[in-house]
Write a protein that holds these residues in place. Structure first.
Motif, short mmCIF file in Angstrom:
data_model
loop_
_atom_site.label_atom_id
_atom_site.label_comp_id
_atom_site.label_asym_id
_atom_site.label_seq_id
_atom_site.Cartn_x
_atom_site.Cartn_y
_atom_site.Cartn_z
N ASP A 13 -17.98 -34.55 -49.25
CA ASP A 13 -19.37 -34.62 -48.83
C ASP A 13 -19.67 -33.74 -47.62
N ASP A 14 -18.74 -33.72 -46.66
CA ASP A 14 -19.06 -33.11 -45.38
C ASP A 14 -18.30 -31.80 -45.11
N GLU A 15 -17.56 -31.31 -46.10
CA GLU A 15 -16.82 -30.07 -45.90
C GLU A 15 -16.52 -29.44 -47.25
N LEU A 16 -16.12 -28.21 -47.25
CA LEU A 16 -15.79 -27.53 -48.49
C LEU A 16 -14.28 -27.49 -48.67
N ASN A 17 -13.82 -27.81 -49.86
CA ASN A 17 -12.41 -27.68 -50.18
C ASN A 17 -12.15 -26.21 -50.47
N ASP A 18 -11.26 -25.59 -49.74
CA ASP A 18 -11.04 -24.15 -49.90
C ASP A 18 -9.87 -23.84 -50.81
N PHE A 69 -1.79 -37.13 -37.02
CA PHE A 69 -1.18 -36.11 -37.85
C PHE A 69 -0.92 -36.60 -39.28
N THR A 70 -0.29 -37.77 -39.41
CA THR A 70 0.07 -38.21 -40.76
C THR A 70 -1.17 -38.62 -41.57
N GLU A 71 -2.19 -39.11 -40.91
CA GLU A 71 -3.44 -39.40 -41.62
C GLU A 71 -4.05 -38.12 -42.18
N THR A 72 -4.04 -37.06 -41.36
CA THR A 72 -4.54 -35.77 -41.80
C THR A 72 -3.70 -35.25 -42.96
N LEU A 73 -2.40 -35.34 -42.83
CA LEU A 73 -1.49 -34.87 -43.87
C LEU A 73 -1.82 -35.51 -45.21
N VAL A 74 -1.89 -36.83 -45.25
CA VAL A 74 -2.13 -37.57 -46.49
C VAL A 74 -3.50 -37.22 -47.07
N ARG A 75 -4.53 -37.20 -46.22
CA ARG A 75 -5.89 -36.91 -46.68
C ARG A 75 -6.01 -35.49 -47.22
N GLU A 76 -5.60 -34.52 -46.42
CA GLU A 76 -5.75 -33.12 -46.81
C GLU A 76 -4.93 -32.79 -48.06
N PHE A 77 -3.71 -33.33 -48.14
CA PHE A 77 -2.84 -33.07 -49.28
C PHE A 77 -3.51 -33.58 -50.57
N LYS A 78 -4.05 -34.77 -50.50
CA LYS A 78 -4.72 -35.35 -51.68
C LYS A 78 -5.98 -34.55 -52.03
N GLU A 79 -6.77 -34.17 -51.01
CA GLU A 79 -7.99 -33.40 -51.26
C GLU A 79 -7.68 -32.07 -51.95
N GLU A 80 -6.61 -31.42 -51.53
CA GLU A 80 -6.35 -30.07 -52.02
C GLU A 80 -5.48 -30.02 -53.27
N THR A 81 -4.67 -31.05 -53.52
CA THR A 81 -3.77 -31.01 -54.67
C THR A 81 -4.05 -32.09 -55.70
N GLY A 82 -4.69 -33.18 -55.30
CA GLY A 82 -4.86 -34.32 -56.18
C GLY A 82 -3.68 -35.28 -56.14
N LYS A 86 -7.52 -15.85 -48.00
CA LYS A 86 -8.19 -15.84 -49.31
C LYS A 86 -7.34 -15.11 -50.35
N ASN A 87 -7.29 -15.69 -51.56
CA ASN A 87 -6.56 -15.15 -52.70
C ASN A 87 -5.04 -15.11 -52.50
N ARG A 88 -4.54 -15.88 -51.57
CA ARG A 88 -3.10 -15.99 -51.35
C ARG A 88 -2.68 -17.43 -51.57
N PHE A 89 -1.40 -17.59 -51.88
CA PHE A 89 -0.85 -18.94 -51.94
C PHE A 89 -0.68 -19.46 -50.52
N ASP A 90 -0.94 -20.75 -50.34
CA ASP A 90 -0.87 -21.37 -49.03
C ASP A 90 -0.32 -22.79 -49.20
N LEU A 91 0.01 -23.41 -48.10
CA LEU A 91 0.48 -24.79 -48.12
C LEU A 91 -0.71 -25.74 -48.14
N PRO A 92 -0.61 -26.84 -48.88
CA PRO A 92 -1.68 -27.84 -48.84
C PRO A 92 -1.72 -28.52 -47.48
N GLY A 93 -2.90 -28.63 -46.93
CA GLY A 93 -3.07 -29.26 -45.63
C GLY A 93 -4.30 -28.71 -44.95
N GLY A 94 -4.46 -29.06 -43.68
CA GLY A 94 -5.63 -28.56 -42.97
C GLY A 94 -5.84 -29.25 -41.65
#
Length: 156
Positions: A105-110, A45-58, A29-37
């Motif tokens: 819908d089913d999770e919180l973007n942190d 792996f690559t499906e997660t990468l693409v989805r999480e990156f878009k969710e967290e960065t746009g 919390k309150n630190r810089f982090d890499l986009p992903g999850g």
């Protein structure tokens, strides 16, 4: 108690600046982090990468390459987390950035948004252990594959 966590993360460095998110919750919390999850059920792996990156960065990922894995142990005083991280170098499409981050819908973007941080400004006082591992990698530290334990990790 040890908790295992695996996450898939995208690394985008342009003009010596790293694309980061700022964490709103959790041990980073309150630190810089890499986009992903974390992966969802039946997600590669690559499906997660693409989805999480878009969710967290746009940003939409155009290309990914150079997959590698590291791990760290983080003791946040409540528990010990064995954080396994899979890194990919990514290229993004600047013209397709969503103005508003995706509502989940089913999770919180942190993530509280994206930041381009100069690599020289990254240090243990403002970044997550994931970015510390990346800094270690970028400096060609020969001990990068050795076990690292962050004892008494401070949540900001």
């Amino acid at each position: 108690m040890i908790v295992n966590h695996i996450g898939i993360y995208g690394i985008c460095i342009i003009d010596n600046k790293l694309l980061c998110i700022k964490k709103e919750r959790g041990p980073y919390k309150n630190r810089f982090d890499l986009p992903g999850g974390s992966q969802k059920e039946n997600e590669g792996f690559t499906e997660t990468l693409v989805r999480e990156f878009k969710e967290e960065t746009g940003y939409q990922i155009e290309n990914y390459r150079n997959c590698r894995a590291y791990d760290i142990f983080v003791d946040d005083m409540d528990r010990m987390v064995h954080h396994i991280m899979v890194f990919y170098d990514v290229d993004i499409n600047f013209e397709q950035k969503d103005a508003v981050l995706e509502i989940l819908d089913d999770e919180l973007n942190d993530s509280s948004g994206t930041y381009w941080i100069d690599l020289e400004e990254l240090d243990i006082s403002n970044i997550s252990p994931l970015i510390l591992k990346l800094v270690q990698e970028l400096s060609n530290d020969k001990t990068i594959l050795e076990k690292v334990v962050f004892k008494d990790w401070k949540i900001l």
